[in-house]
Write an enzyme that holds these catalytic residues in place. Structure first.
Site, PDB file in Angstrom:
ATOM      1  N   HIS A 121      33.123  30.741  46.286  1.00 49.01           N
ATOM      2  CA  HIS A 121      32.234  29.619  45.982  1.00 49.01           C
ATOM      3  C   HIS A 121      32.541  28.511  47.001  1.00 49.01           C
ATOM      4  O   HIS A 121      33.685  28.389  47.443  1.00 49.01           O
ATOM      5  CB  HIS A 121      32.561  29.156  44.560  1.00 49.01           C
ATOM      6  CG  HIS A 121      31.640  28.136  43.985  1.00 49.01           C
ATOM      7  ND1 HIS A 121      31.698  26.807  44.331  1.00 49.01           N
ATOM      8  CD2 HIS A 121      30.653  28.233  43.055  1.00 49.01           C
ATOM      9  CE1 HIS A 121      30.799  26.129  43.641  1.00 49.01           C
ATOM     10  NE2 HIS A 121      30.140  26.975  42.864  1.00 49.01           N
ATOM     11  N   ASP A 147      40.784  31.126  41.615  1.00 49.32           N
ATOM     12  CA  ASP A 147      39.610  30.447  41.080  1.00 49.32           C
ATOM     13  C   ASP A 147      39.146  31.255  39.863  1.00 49.32           C
ATOM     14  O   ASP A 147      38.560  32.329  39.999  1.00 49.32           O
ATOM     15  CB  ASP A 147      38.523  30.383  42.164  1.00 49.32           C
ATOM     16  CG  ASP A 147      37.215  29.812  41.650  1.00 49.32           C
ATOM     17  OD1 ASP A 147      37.086  29.603  40.427  1.00 49.32           O
ATOM     18  OD2 ASP A 147      36.307  29.597  42.472  1.00 49.32           O
ATOM     19  N   CYS A 163      25.872  28.650  45.547  1.00 47.86           N
ATOM     20  CA  CYS A 163      27.055  28.055  46.201  1.00 47.86           C
ATOM     21  C   CYS A 163      27.892  29.101  46.922  1.00 47.86           C
ATOM     22  O   CYS A 163      29.112  28.962  47.050  1.00 47.86           O
ATOM     23  CB  CYS A 163      27.922  27.270  45.216  1.00 47.86           C
ATOM     24  SG  CYS A 163      27.090  25.843  44.537  1.00 47.86           S
TER      25      CYS A 163
HETATM   26  C1  LIG Z   1      31.119  27.211  39.122  1.00 47.53           C
HETATM   27  C2  LIG Z   1      32.134  27.712  40.058  1.00 47.53           C
HETATM   28  C3  LIG Z   1      32.955  26.859  40.788  1.00 47.53           C
HETATM   29  C4  LIG Z   1      32.812  25.371  40.760  1.00 47.53           C
HETATM   30  O1  LIG Z   1      32.835  24.838  39.488  1.00 47.53           O
HETATM   31  P1  LIG Z   1      32.514  23.285  39.278  1.00 47.53           P
HETATM   32  O2  LIG Z   1      32.414  23.160  37.819  1.00 47.53           O
HETATM   33  O3  LIG Z   1      31.227  23.012  39.986  1.00 47.53           O
HETATM   34  O4  LIG Z   1      33.650  22.539  39.867  1.00 47.53           O
HETATM   35  C5  LIG Z   1      33.906  27.412  41.601  1.00 47.53           C
HETATM   36  N1  LIG Z   1      34.061  28.735  41.681  1.00 47.53           N
HETATM   37  C6  LIG Z   1      33.304  29.590  40.995  1.00 47.53           C
HETATM   38  C7  LIG Z   1      33.535  31.054  41.121  1.00 47.53           C
HETATM   39  C8  LIG Z   1      32.309  29.118  40.167  1.00 47.53           C
HETATM   40  O5  LIG Z   1      31.546  29.981  39.489  1.00 47.53           O
END
Ligand SMILES: *Cc1c(COP(=O)(O)O)cnc(C)c1O
Length: 420
Positions: A128, A205, A374
């Site tokens: 992301h 993440d 993203c």
């Molecule tokens: C949604 C997401 C993010 C970012 O999350 P935020 O709530 O926008 O900070 C990062 N990594 C992954 C895999 C996501 O799905």
């Protein structure tokens, strides 16, 4: 047998989500965008309202009753999150605005002080943007170099390539647990133990894994894990960083201000203890308490039940999508039991723009996402400007998948007839 069990679970939880009981454009809402944000159960909404109706006060600094109540509820939420991911110590959980802020905390606090020219960061092509850009900023500031792990033929994490990238120069591995576009589930335990062998730290993440399956940070042995509350039934504006205590203790503060200090003088300040050292300013108190309620809710439904249920839905969704010609789904195929990937499908239909699909589906009350999710670099690898994505959560049903597939087929037929 499983189908019956699944319907019982769906029927049980669905009424907990008031937002799902509505029509959109004259049709019952079918919400297939939980990978972007999940819906919130009544228990979480009630917690927010109760907090503001009864307990609202600033935390940590007041001796009056409301402040004590607010503080206790806020700190109880930390205990709940710590237990949810099986952290060893409660102060290993730092509340942040979201996962993005948690990654930036590690970047500006740890990476900025520890990386030097020639050091290497290993990441992947499927990250992301939140797990790309902070490291690109750090590389520019420190002279460190980023190396990206690519994909196998099955469009999964290339473990063999990863092994060739690891060396004593590797200082950090930053990798997504479950890709929000490919849906692949990365072998984080192996990734982490290989990184530790060369002395590198690992940030996971967990945005798409923590909401959907049980996570044990001690078992996987990650150094940091980040997640966003809003993808796991909690409000927006709250997320968390898990970090190993010894590491968090070494790390300098990220932001300065109230809450994070011990003492302040004209000449300078001394930093406060964990976890407050990383929580500068008045935190998102109500949202953190509501995240605690979300964790209670998810635990009551049962993370293993959620995972099993989503596997069933995944198998069903992929079986149905396979009946549509000229449809390319990104990422690995699930097994017949729906194992081996997340309950989402990013796809493109030949000759039709993803945003046109999502617009027409919305006319029928069906919410799917279109765009780059993203993950622009990943879409560039696929020579696609974007894709459509249907993502499921435990409140979705087979019946919803049936309607989605039926309308998707009709929409594709419509476009094909216009183009002829
Ligand atoms: C949604 C997401 C993010 C970012 O999350 P935020 O709530 O926008 O900070 C990062 N990594 C992954 C895999 C996501 O799905």
């Amino acid at each position: 047998m499983t189908a019956i069990k699944e319907n019982i679970l769906a029927a049980k939880v669905r009424s907990d989500f008031p937002i799902l009981q509505q029509e959109v454009n004259g049709k019952p809402l079918i919400y297939l965008d939980s990978a972007a944000t999940s819906q919130k159960p009544q228990a979480v909404l009630d917690t927010l309202r109760h907090y503001y109706n009864h307990d609202n006060a600033n935390v940590h600094r007041g001796a009056h009753t409301l402040s004590v109540r607010a503080t206790e509820a806020y700190e109880a939420a930390r205990d709940k999150v710590a237990k949810f991911v099986n952290a060893q110590y409660r102060e290993e959980i730092i509340f942040t605005r979201n996962a993005t802020e948690a990654i930036n905390l590690v970047a500006y606090s740890w990476a900025l002080t520890n990386l030097k020219p020639g050091d290497e960061i290993i990441s992947t092509v499927m990250e992301h943007h939140s797990n790309f850009v902070p490291w690109q900023i750090m590389a520019a500031k420190t002279g460190a170099v980023i190396k990206y792990v690519g994909l196998t033929e099955n469009e999964e994490f290339d473990l063999e390539q990863y092994k060739t990238l690891l060396s004593e120069r590797t200082k950090l591995v930053a990798v997504v647990h479950v890709s929000n576009t490919l849906g692949c589930i990365n072998p984080v335990e192996t990734i982490i133990s290989l990184a530790h062998e060369v002395g590198a730290k690992v940030l996971i993440d967990g945005c798409q894994s923590v909401p959907h399956k049980s996570i044990d940070v001690q078992k996987i042995d990650c150094d940091w894990l980040v997640a966003s509350g809003h993808k796991m039934c909690a409000p927006t504006g709250i997320g968390f960083l898990y970090g190993k205590r010894s590491l968090l203790e070494e790390m300098p503060p990220f932001m300065g201000g109230g809450e994070m200090i011990s003492e302040v003088f004209f000449e300078g300040f001394t930093t406060g203890e964990l976890p407050h050292k990383f929580e500068a300013g008045t935190p998102a108190i109500a949202e953190a308490i509501a995240l605690g309620a979300a964790v209670d809710y998810l635990s009551a439904v049962g993370m293993d039940n959620i995972r099993a249920y989503e596997e069933e839905l995944t198998a069903y969704l992929f079986k149905k999508l396979a009946t549509i010609p000229n449809l390319k789904i990104y990422g690995p195929k699930p097994t017949a039991e729906g194992k081996g990937r997340a309950a989402l499908a990013s796809f493109n239909v030949e000759g039709i723009h993803a945003s046109d699909l999502s617009t027409l589906l919305d006319h029928e009350g069906i919410a799917i996402r279109s765009g780059h999710h993203c993950t622009q670099p990943l879409h560039r690898l696929f020579n696609a400007s974007g894709s459509a994505r249907a993502s499921l959560y435990f409140y979705n049903t087979r019946e919803e998948i049936d309607v989605f597939i039926k309308v998707l087929k009709e929409t594709i037929d419509f476009f094909n007839s216009v183009m002829e």
